[in-house]
Design an enzyme around this catalytic site. Structure first.
Site, PDB file in Angstrom:
ATOM      1  N   LYS A 194       0.476  -0.791   0.100  1.00  0.00           N
ATOM      2  CA  LYS A 194      -0.238  -0.134  -0.061  1.00  0.00           C
ATOM      3  C   LYS A 194       0.388   1.447  -0.215  1.00  0.00           C
ATOM      4  CE  LYS A 194      -1.528   3.233   2.957  1.00  0.00           C
ATOM      5  NZ  LYS A 194      -1.514   4.313   2.058  1.00  0.00           N
ATOM      6  N   GLU A 269      10.263   0.714   9.839  1.00  0.00           N
ATOM      7  CA  GLU A 269      11.262   1.912  10.340  1.00  0.00           C
ATOM      8  C   GLU A 269      10.301   2.969  10.078  1.00  0.00           C
ATOM      9  OE1 GLU A 269      12.983   4.649   8.682  1.00  0.00           O
ATOM     10  OE2 GLU A 269      12.817   3.578   6.770  1.00  0.00           O
ATOM     11  N   CYS A 303      13.522  10.398   7.351  1.00  0.00           N
ATOM     12  CA  CYS A 303      13.689   9.971   9.300  1.00  0.00           C
ATOM     13  C   CYS A 303      15.103  10.103   9.320  1.00  0.00           C
ATOM     14  CB  CYS A 303      12.601   8.636   8.796  1.00  0.00           C
ATOM     15  SG  CYS A 303      13.756   7.732   7.959  1.00  0.00           S
ATOM     16  N   GLU A 400       9.803  15.654  16.085  1.00  0.00           N
ATOM     17  CA  GLU A 400      10.420  14.799  14.339  1.00  0.00           C
ATOM     18  C   GLU A 400       9.272  16.453  13.707  1.00  0.00           C
ATOM     19  OE1 GLU A 400       9.333  11.122  11.870  1.00  0.00           O
ATOM     20  OE2 GLU A 400      11.285  11.790  11.143  1.00  0.00           O
TER      21      GLU A 400
HETATM   22  P1  ADP Z   1       2.690  11.004   7.566  1.00  0.00           P
HETATM   23  O1  ADP Z   1       2.552  11.119   8.961  1.00  0.00           O
HETATM   24  O2  ADP Z   1       4.757  10.962   7.291  1.00  0.00           O
HETATM   25  O3  ADP Z   1       2.231  11.177   6.187  1.00  0.00           O
HETATM   26  P2  ADP Z   1       1.905   8.025   8.059  1.00  0.00           P
HETATM   27  O4  ADP Z   1       3.011   7.799   9.052  1.00  0.00           O
HETATM   28  O5  ADP Z   1       0.587   8.647   8.358  1.00  0.00           O
HETATM   29  O6  ADP Z   1       2.785   9.313   7.694  1.00  0.00           O
HETATM   30  O7  ADP Z   1       2.515   7.428   6.770  1.00  0.00           O
HETATM   31  C1  ADP Z   1       2.532   6.343   6.283  1.00  0.00           C
HETATM   32  C2  ADP Z   1       1.678   5.054   5.389  1.00  0.00           C
HETATM   33  O8  ADP Z   1       1.081   4.872   6.846  1.00  0.00           O
HETATM   34  C3  ADP Z   1       1.394   5.369   4.942  1.00  0.00           C
HETATM   35  O9  ADP Z   1       1.116   5.017   3.688  1.00  0.00           O
HETATM   36  C4  ADP Z   1       0.012   5.900   5.042  1.00  0.00           C
HETATM   37  O10 ADP Z   1      -1.392   5.914   4.450  1.00  0.00           O
HETATM   38  C5  ADP Z   1      -0.631   4.723   6.489  1.00  0.00           C
HETATM   39  N1  ADP Z   1      -1.350   5.116   6.923  1.00  0.00           N
HETATM   40  C6  ADP Z   1      -1.461   5.966   8.023  1.00  0.00           C
HETATM   41  N2  ADP Z   1      -2.411   5.538   9.284  1.00  0.00           N
HETATM   42  C7  ADP Z   1      -2.692   4.527   9.415  1.00  0.00           C
HETATM   43  C8  ADP Z   1      -3.285   3.772  10.065  1.00  0.00           C
HETATM   44  N3  ADP Z   1      -3.716   3.534  10.454  1.00  0.00           N
HETATM   45  N4  ADP Z   1      -2.984   2.415   9.329  1.00  0.00           N
HETATM   46  C9  ADP Z   1      -2.329   1.878   8.784  1.00  0.00           C
HETATM   47  N5  ADP Z   1      -1.405   2.594   7.548  1.00  0.00           N
HETATM   48  C10 ADP Z   1      -1.832   3.908   7.789  1.00  0.00           C
END
Ligand code: ADP
Length: 496
Positions: A194, A269, A303, A400
């Site tokens: 995804k 990560e 990161c 961060e």
């Molecule tokens: P950022 O805050 O830098 O946007 P995220 O950790 O929110 O990073 O997002 C990284 C990835 O995790 C993206 O592919 C996002 O769609 C996915 N993501 C965000 N929330 C969830 C969740 N609750 N469960 C699974 N994947 C998630």
């Protein structure tokens, strides 16, 4: 499609790719979302919509996991000899190289990064990752084990872990897909990937090349969609044996909770707040360049960004003034402008997040030596910022920010800096700048971080493991270490 007035001609293949809604890859076929829904992808340089992508949700994840399960349990992938698996992975690396300009343009338009950077960093590193991992397909071995229990012959097998869910972020969209897919394929797993909702385009184009390279149907499935829906469904799905995630520490914790249902294996990560430590014996011009690159590369959206700069007191004024001067010289603009050195942040959400940190830091007493604000009024640009007069307990030092913002503090000696360097919840990376070999090794040994760069920064290589201590994650990406996260060990014991 709106890609602003650009100085570079858009590759016709990219024009065509953006011109029609992109579907998802399930079982070797490009299909619409079960709901029929699509979501918009924005050009961060203009804030305007440039593509529509199928919006995956629970049902699509279920279909993709079922396809990956069928491909894992039977069919040509499991029967394929390791060298053939390696050849396919290598071919995928070759195909990325052959489409380098197209990928670089997609990445620049989707993420905002300078095209010049995508050309020399993101795309070649992604190709290189597949080339490196292709070699591992034939080298995943078990051991023979001498037993003290009696007359037995015992050995171990390393087997693919099964169906893997992979959730990736938007900062290096293609490269993060490569970091995840390469080792999983080398180990013989099947995958549901995804991509991040902000930047799904290069992964979808990669899906086309995966089919072209000759991977059997269902081995790699790609379901774009939002994190709270598609991502959460993938992390929780009982048919998934392992989930690998790269993203924020906050979401990493949600992944762990979602994975608890079937106790799928998890690797993470996550975020960082990496200390970058400059000793006064260093060639300070080199340290200034290095400290600037450490924070401003990829607009601070790394990161591993060297976001906490600590400089030995007698060199402090010179180094921070030097980094601020570098920051002021950085040409901020559309990634497609050949002279641009820093593009926009990826999204409106990130713009608000980063400027929110700037406002709260400055109102708590931090002083910007450069930047401190949004840049311009259109697109998601932020000024490269150096903050001084900060205190260790401030949010801008502890959390961060994920933008081009560095905090700078002085220190007097190693005894003072070591506890301070380790004083955040993160432990991803650290930088050390010194010509004193003894101090370099002392610091490297005591810093609690998965990667320590000495007299360099942001050096990534497919062979070098990368990952975090503390709340920066579980496990490692790249190197041979990553293969452990995609394999199970089976002990076989024979009575003689
Ligand atoms: P950022 O805050 O830098 O946007 P995220 O950790 O929110 O990073 O997002 C990284 C990835 O995790 C993206 O592919 C996002 O769609 C996915 N993501 C965000 N929330 C969830 C969740 N609750 N469960 C699974 N994947 C998630």
């Amino acid at each position: 499609m709106t890609v602003s007035d650009t100085a570079v001609t858009i590759d016709p293949a990219v024009q065509q790719f953006l011109g029609e809604p992109r579907n998802m890859l399930i079982d070797g076929k490009w299909v619409e979302a079960a709901s029929g829904k699509t979501f918009p992808v924005y050009n961060p340089a203009t804030g305007q919509i440039m593509a529509q992508v199928a919006e995956g949700d629970q049902e699509d994840i279920h279909r993709a996991v079922s396809a990956a399960r069928r491909a894992f349990d039977g069919g040509p992938w499991r029967k394929m000899i390791p060298s053939e698996r390696g050849r396919l992975i290598h071919r995928l690396g070759d195909l990325i190289e052959a489409h380098r300009e197209e990928f670089a343009q997609l990445e620049s338009l989707d993420n905002g990064k300078p095209l010049t950077v995508a050309r020399v960093a993101d795309i070649p590193l992604a190709a290189d990752l597949f080339h490196y991992m292709s070699g591992w397909a034939t080298k995943i071995e078990g051991n023979t084990i001498p037993l003290s229990a009696g007359t037995y012959f015992a050995y171990t097998l390393r087997e693919p872990i099964g169906v893997v869910g992979q959730i990736i972020p938007w900062n290096f969209p293609l490269l993060m897909a490569a970091w995840k897919l390469g080792p999983a394929l080398a180990a013989g797993c099947t995958i549901v990937l995804k991509p991040a909702e902000q930047t799904p385009l290069s992964a979808l184009r990669l899906g086309e090349l995966i089919s072209e390279a000759g991977f059997p149907d269902g081995v790699v499935n790609i379901v774009p969609g939002y994190g709270e829906t598609a991502g959460a469904a993938l992390a929780a799905h009982d048919g998934v044996d392992k989930v690998a995630f790269t993203g924020s520490t906050e979401v990493g914790k949600l992944i762990v909770q979602a994975a608890a249902g079937n106790l799928k294996k998890v690797s993470l990560e996550l975020g960082g707040k990496s200390p970058n430590i400059v000793l006064s014996d260093m060639d300070l011009d080199v340290a200034i360049q290095g400290a600037s690159f450490a924070i401003f590369f990829n607009h601070g959206q790394c990161c591993s960004a060297g976001s906490r700069l600590y400089v030995e007191k007698k060199a402090f004024d010179r180094v921070v003034a030097g980094v601020a001067e570098q920051a002021k010289k950085i040409k901020v603009g559309s990634g497609f402008e050949p002279s641009t050195q820093m593009g926009p942040l990826v999204s409106d959400e990130q713009l608000r997040r980063v400027t929110g940190y700037l406002e709260s830091g400055i109102s708590s007493g931090a002083r910007p030596l450069s930047g401190g604000h949004r840049h311009g009024e259109q697109g998601y640009f932020v000024e490269p910022t150096v903050l001084v007069d900060v205190r260790q307990e401030m949010n801008v030092v502890q959390e961060e920010i994920f933008g081009p913002v560095v905090t700078a503090m002085p220190f007097t000696d190693l005894d003072e800096i070591l506890p301070v360097a380790n004083d955040t919840v993160y432990g991803l990376a650290a930088g050390i700048w010194t010509r004193d070999i003894s101090k370099a090794h002392q610091l490297a040994a005591h810093v609690r971080a998965g990667t320590v760069w000495i007299n360099c920064y942001n050096v990534f290589d497919a062979a070098l493991p990368f990952g975090g201590y503390k709340q920066s994650g579980w496990g490692r990406e790249m190197g041979h270490e990553v293969l452990e996260h995609y394999t199970e060990v089976k002990s076989v014991c024979i009575g003689l």
